[in-house]
Design a protein around this motif. Structure first.
Motif, PDB file in Angstrom:
ATOM      1  N   SER A   2       0.897  -1.176  -0.562  1.00  0.00           N
ATOM      2  CA  SER A   2      -0.221  -0.564  -0.150  1.00  0.00           C
ATOM      3  C   SER A   2       0.692   1.387   0.405  1.00  0.00           C
ATOM      4  CB  SER A   2      -1.372   0.167   1.189  1.00  0.00           C
ATOM      5  OG  SER A   2      -1.689  -0.783   0.758  1.00  0.00           O
ATOM      6  N   LEU A   3       0.470   2.745  -0.591  1.00  0.00           N
ATOM      7  CA  LEU A   3       1.724   3.220  -0.488  1.00  0.00           C
ATOM      8  C   LEU A   3       1.165   4.175   0.261  1.00  0.00           C
ATOM      9  CD1 LEU A   3       0.604   4.515  -4.444  1.00  0.00           C
ATOM     10  CD2 LEU A   3       2.398   3.233  -4.172  1.00  0.00           C
ATOM     11  N   PRO A   4       1.598   4.892   0.800  1.00  0.00           N
ATOM     12  CA  PRO A   4       1.458   5.903   1.647  1.00  0.00           C
ATOM     13  C   PRO A   4       0.693   7.173   1.870  1.00  0.00           C
ATOM     14  CG  PRO A   4       4.165   6.599   1.288  1.00  0.00           C
ATOM     15  CD  PRO A   4       3.511   5.030   0.576  1.00  0.00           C
ATOM     16  N   VAL A   5       0.162   7.197   2.801  1.00  0.00           N
ATOM     17  CA  VAL A   5      -0.771   8.535   2.611  1.00  0.00           C
ATOM     18  C   VAL A   5      -0.486   9.621   3.229  1.00  0.00           C
ATOM     19  CG1 VAL A   5      -3.641   8.685   3.277  1.00  0.00           C
ATOM     20  CG2 VAL A   5      -3.004   5.985   2.436  1.00  0.00           C
ATOM     21  N   PHE A   6      -0.876  10.774   2.893  1.00  0.00           N
ATOM     22  CA  PHE A   6      -0.897  11.799   3.905  1.00  0.00           C
ATOM     23  C   PHE A   6      -1.868  12.614   2.953  1.00  0.00           C
ATOM     24  CE2 PHE A   6       3.159  10.257   2.713  1.00  0.00           C
ATOM     25  CZ  PHE A   6       3.535  10.178   4.095  1.00  0.00           C
ATOM     26  N   VAL A   7      -2.223  13.819   3.905  1.00  0.00           N
ATOM     27  CA  VAL A   7      -3.359  14.420   4.256  1.00  0.00           C
ATOM     28  C   VAL A   7      -2.994  16.064   3.142  1.00  0.00           C
ATOM     29  CG1 VAL A   7      -4.941  16.164   5.309  1.00  0.00           C
ATOM     30  CG2 VAL A   7      -4.390  13.578   5.948  1.00  0.00           C
ATOM     31  N   HIS A   8      -4.329  16.777   2.130  1.00  0.00           N
ATOM     32  CA  HIS A   8      -4.050  17.444   1.229  1.00  0.00           C
ATOM     33  C   HIS A   8      -5.942  17.714   1.499  1.00  0.00           C
ATOM     34  CE1 HIS A   8      -3.940  20.255  -1.479  1.00  0.00           C
ATOM     35  NE2 HIS A   8      -2.454  20.139  -1.789  1.00  0.00           N
ATOM     36  N   PRO A   9      -5.844  18.809   2.129  1.00  0.00           N
ATOM     37  CA  PRO A   9      -7.367  19.697   2.149  1.00  0.00           C
ATOM     38  C   PRO A   9      -7.934  19.956   0.752  1.00  0.00           C
ATOM     39  CG  PRO A   9      -5.535  21.218   2.845  1.00  0.00           C
ATOM     40  CD  PRO A   9      -4.833  20.148   2.456  1.00  0.00           C
ATOM     41  N   ALA A  10      -6.731  20.438  -0.105  1.00  0.00           N
ATOM     42  CA  ALA A  10      -8.026  21.333  -1.607  1.00  0.00           C
ATOM     43  C   ALA A  10      -7.504  20.029  -2.923  1.00  0.00           C
ATOM     44  CB  ALA A  10      -7.414  22.442  -1.279  1.00  0.00           C
ATOM     45  N   LEU A  11      -8.168  18.975  -2.630  1.00  0.00           N
ATOM     46  CA  LEU A  11      -8.452  17.688  -3.492  1.00  0.00           C
ATOM     47  C   LEU A  11      -9.431  18.473  -4.661  1.00  0.00           C
ATOM     48  CD1 LEU A  11      -6.573  14.836  -1.794  1.00  0.00           C
ATOM     49  CD2 LEU A  11      -5.342  16.240  -3.697  1.00  0.00           C
ATOM     50  N   ALA A  12     -10.442  18.463  -3.891  1.00  0.00           N
ATOM     51  CA  ALA A  12     -11.509  18.806  -4.390  1.00  0.00           C
ATOM     52  C   ALA A  12     -11.519  19.133  -5.881  1.00  0.00           C
ATOM     53  CB  ALA A  12     -12.390  19.508  -3.982  1.00  0.00           C
ATOM     54  N   GLY A  13     -12.395  18.521  -6.695  1.00  0.00           N
ATOM     55  CA  GLY A  13     -11.993  19.088  -8.520  1.00  0.00           C
ATOM     56  C   GLY A  13      -9.989  18.880  -8.572  1.00  0.00           C
ATOM     57  N   ALA A  14      -9.990  17.918  -8.398  1.00  0.00           N
ATOM     58  CA  ALA A  14      -8.394  18.094  -8.409  1.00  0.00           C
ATOM     59  C   ALA A  14      -8.605  16.536  -9.856  1.00  0.00           C
ATOM     60  CB  ALA A  14      -7.162  17.251  -7.941  1.00  0.00           C
ATOM     61  N   ALA A  15      -8.290  16.860 -10.869  1.00  0.00           N
ATOM     62  CA  ALA A  15      -7.365  16.507 -12.237  1.00  0.00           C
ATOM     63  C   ALA A  15      -6.359  15.277 -12.547  1.00  0.00           C
ATOM     64  CB  ALA A  15      -7.890  16.722 -12.982  1.00  0.00           C
ATOM     65  N   VAL A  16      -6.210  14.568 -13.025  1.00  0.00           N
ATOM     66  CA  VAL A  16      -5.147  13.560 -13.759  1.00  0.00           C
ATOM     67  C   VAL A  16      -4.354  14.986 -14.339  1.00  0.00           C
ATOM     68  CG1 VAL A  16      -4.274  12.122 -15.142  1.00  0.00           C
ATOM     69  CG2 VAL A  16      -6.120  11.430 -13.934  1.00  0.00           C
ATOM     70  N   GLY A  17      -3.256  15.307 -14.105  1.00  0.00           N
ATOM     71  CA  GLY A  17      -1.816  16.365 -14.591  1.00  0.00           C
ATOM     72  C   GLY A  17      -2.127  16.783 -13.365  1.00  0.00           C
ATOM     73  N   ASP A  18      -2.410  17.257 -12.622  1.00  0.00           N
ATOM     74  CA  ASP A  18      -2.290  18.276 -11.434  1.00  0.00           C
ATOM     75  C   ASP A  18      -1.263  18.318 -11.041  1.00  0.00           C
ATOM     76  OD1 ASP A  18      -4.535  19.700 -12.708  1.00  0.00           O
ATOM     77  OD2 ASP A  18      -6.063  19.376 -11.194  1.00  0.00           O
ATOM     78  N   ALA A  19      -0.332  19.435 -10.984  1.00  0.00           N
ATOM     79  CA  ALA A  19       0.260  19.797  -9.741  1.00  0.00           C
ATOM     80  C   ALA A  19       0.259  19.900  -8.348  1.00  0.00           C
ATOM     81  CB  ALA A  19       1.733  20.504 -10.490  1.00  0.00           C
ATOM     82  N   VAL A  20       0.303  19.543  -7.698  1.00  0.00           N
ATOM     83  CA  VAL A  20      -0.777  19.365  -6.074  1.00  0.00           C
ATOM     84  C   VAL A  20       1.146  19.546  -4.825  1.00  0.00           C
ATOM     85  CG1 VAL A  20      -2.758  17.866  -5.953  1.00  0.00           C
ATOM     86  CG2 VAL A  20      -0.949  17.046  -5.926  1.00  0.00           C
ATOM     87  N   GLU A  21       0.797  20.365  -4.246  1.00  0.00           N
ATOM     88  CA  GLU A  21       1.642  20.840  -3.151  1.00  0.00           C
ATOM     89  C   GLU A  21       1.472  20.119  -1.725  1.00  0.00           C
ATOM     90  OE1 GLU A  21       6.160  23.645  -2.392  1.00  0.00           O
ATOM     91  OE2 GLU A  21       3.455  24.528  -3.466  1.00  0.00           O
ATOM     92  N   VAL A  22       2.072  20.148  -0.602  1.00  0.00           N
ATOM     93  CA  VAL A  22       1.468  19.363   0.654  1.00  0.00           C
ATOM     94  C   VAL A  22       2.407  20.516   1.429  1.00  0.00           C
ATOM     95  CG1 VAL A  22       1.204  17.884   2.449  1.00  0.00           C
ATOM     96  CG2 VAL A  22       1.023  16.704  -0.391  1.00  0.00           C
TER      97      VAL A  22
END
Length: 245
Positions: A2-22
């Protein structure tokens, strides 16, 4: 694995290819403690039903950047499970919260019962609530939940009565009850509210208050469980008849 899990509070609306930052503590935990490196894959969740599988593109001590590979959104499971947990002494509260989160409870309500040994007031209440909420968050990540449980503010018996009044199925655990938990009829939806008493037991006055809204006590068996484990056992027994089929 299983992959490690971390919290990102602003994932709503995220799509494949988007850049995200924790950022912040969560990023430090990923990079410093878990030693996540560029090229590795992780799961990010907002705790509100959205989870994204991501590939890490950059790391620093307090930040982690990644690209979204896949996104999944889930609805809350039904029936909704609310556990009213009488405040126990010592660290048994955090133990109860951890196990209740792992088993799938949706809401955990700290209850200042009349016979609770531990009393939360002032700074102690704020610190204890913070511990319960932190424990729920970490346990939700460990058990890979997309929906994190809510830990409410402390309530008194009057608020517990209101919860039981509005429940689809009110459950009050008591070792001296005549009816077994297994006999309760269960809905496919709605809300089940389970009340767990303190070390000293639920008082006669509290039981009488619960009875006014139709919440009669039930038992689970011949053993008397600790307050920190009774809610977990009851939840598991009810989920085996509903969600876990």
């Amino acid at each position: 694995m299983s992959l490690p899990v971390f919290v990102h509070p602003a994932l709503a609306g995220a799509a494949v290819g988007d850049a995200v930052e924790v950022l912040g503590d969560e990023a430090r935990h990923a990079v410093v403690v878990k030693r996540i490196r560029v090229g590795e894959r992780v799961t990010l969740t907002d705790g509100s039903g959205t989870a994204a599988t991501c590939t890490v593109t950059a790391t620093a001590k307090s930040s982690l950047s990644a690209t979204v590979d896949a996104v999944a959104s889930t609805e809350p499971e039904m029936p909704r499970i609310v556990v009213v947990q009488a405040i126990p002494k010592g660290d048994r509260g955090e133990l109860a919260v951890e196990m209740l989160t792992e088993v799938g409870v949706d809401v955990i309500v700290p209850w200042a019962a009349s016979r609770s040994v531990s009393v939360w007031r002032g700074d102690k209440q704020a610190k204890a609530l913070a511990k319960w909420r932190s424990t729920a968050r970490e346990a939700a990540k460990q058990s890979r939940r997309s929906w994190f449980p809510e830990v409410t503010d402390v309530v008194g018996t009057a608020e517990v009565v209101d919860l039981l009044r509005n429940a689809s199925v009110p459950v009050v655990l008591h070792e001296a009850a005549s009816g077994p938990l297994a006999d309760l009829p269960l809905p496919g939806r709605g809300e089940i509210v389970i009340v767990v008493g303190p070390e000293g037991g639920i008082s006669d006055e509290e039981l009488a208050a619960f009875a006014t809204v139709g919440a009669e006590p039930v038992r689970m068996g011949t053993s008397v469980l600790r307050t920190s484990t009774a809610g977990v056992a009851a939840t598991a027994a009810l989920l085996a008849r509903t969600r876990w089929k």
